[in-house]
Write an enzyme that holds these catalytic residues in place. Sequence first.
Site, short mmCIF file in Angstrom:
data_model
loop_
_atom_site.label_atom_id
_atom_site.label_comp_id
_atom_site.label_asym_id
_atom_site.label_seq_id
_atom_site.Cartn_x
_atom_site.Cartn_y
_atom_site.Cartn_z
N TRP A 141 0.82 -1.21 0.00
CA TRP A 141 0.00 0.00 0.00
C TRP A 141 0.86 1.26 0.00
CZ3 TRP A 141 -4.35 -1.23 -1.83
CH2 TRP A 141 -4.93 -2.46 -1.53
N ASP A 180 -1.34 6.66 6.63
CA ASP A 180 -2.46 5.82 6.20
C ASP A 180 -2.71 4.83 7.33
OD1 ASP A 180 -4.18 3.95 5.15
OD2 ASP A 180 -2.94 3.48 3.38
N LYS A 238 -12.34 -1.73 7.90
CA LYS A 238 -11.62 -2.68 8.75
C LYS A 238 -11.98 -2.48 10.22
CE LYS A 238 -7.93 -2.57 5.31
NZ LYS A 238 -8.22 -3.84 4.64
#
Length: 360
Positions: free
Chosen positions: A102, A172, A196
């Site tokens: 990511w 992030d 999540k």
Amino acid sequence: MKRAYNFNAGPSALPFEVLQRAQAELLNFNDTGMSVMELSHRSKEYDKVHQHAITDLKTLLRIPDNYHVLFLQGGASLQFSMIPLNFLSSTSTADYVLTGSWSEKALKEAQKVGSTTVIASTEHNHYSYIPEISASSASSNSSYVHITSNNTIYGTQWESYPNFSQVPLIADMSSDILSREINVEQFSMIYAGAQKNLGPSGVTVVIIKDEFLQKANENIATMLDYNTYAKSNSLYNTPPTFSIYMLSLVLDWVKEQGGVPAIESKNKEKANILYQRIDESDGFYKPHAELGSRSTMNVVFTLPSEDLTKKFLAKAKEHGFVGLSGHRSIGGCRASIYNAVPLDTCEALSDFMRVFKSEN
């Protein structure tokens, strides 16, 4: 109804109590005669939901008054582009720390906008640990330093965060926000896809310092400009109202559990159960992450062979375990144990792993 042992990496498990409440309110929200999905985002009924979510998030994360809480769409992936578009100038560079796929994707999007520098990376070790960096690691003309707090694919997580003095730090936190206590003031910006720990997919939370926001570039497309959302309280256009409603219910649930400190304690307990099973297996189960970098959200491990891995996953499925396959890029197994995954679900997996090892 028997619930699955849900270890999906995202969208992931939601608290059962939240699902029950949403079910009860689905057809008639607060005696409006409508579902929350049918409410106008300009209505007073929805406005209460919207403000409740913002207020609870500020309370739970102890977000200072000089930060904005924004609700956006497009997931973390859109943030990969929005951040450099807003904050990278023609005379500066953007610093990135690579700790997994990511962060690689975030870097790739920034490279399309302007100059970037990789100030640390653990790619050479298959992203098995978090690098050590300090204030001196940042570039002299850095607009910001970007990190990924938790790496779902590789099962690594920052135990503590670096301080870059005057250089803004952006994180992030899609896969570990609200899972442990943090000092928001260490960051100029935090962003997270909700799917999540915060709620269902569809809404992205951005926490941004006002001082940093004021440095944003001008003449950006309206829908890619953070100021658009800050000035309109994230109501410039129709927001993902149902996702925000679900987020607000999840925040209520976190408060009922005792807040972030209680959630953090439970998460450590869940992770310890699985890591202890792995560490005591005499190498039958091998963790991907090194000690000191292990994630409390994603427990990633391998078995001695591909055949055993396939057998493990097949047997696990027979026993009601869902989502244990490792990411396609590295294989193996992964148990994602976000906030809503119950302790007994982790205990059940640990027991299954013990039995599977003894039989194989």
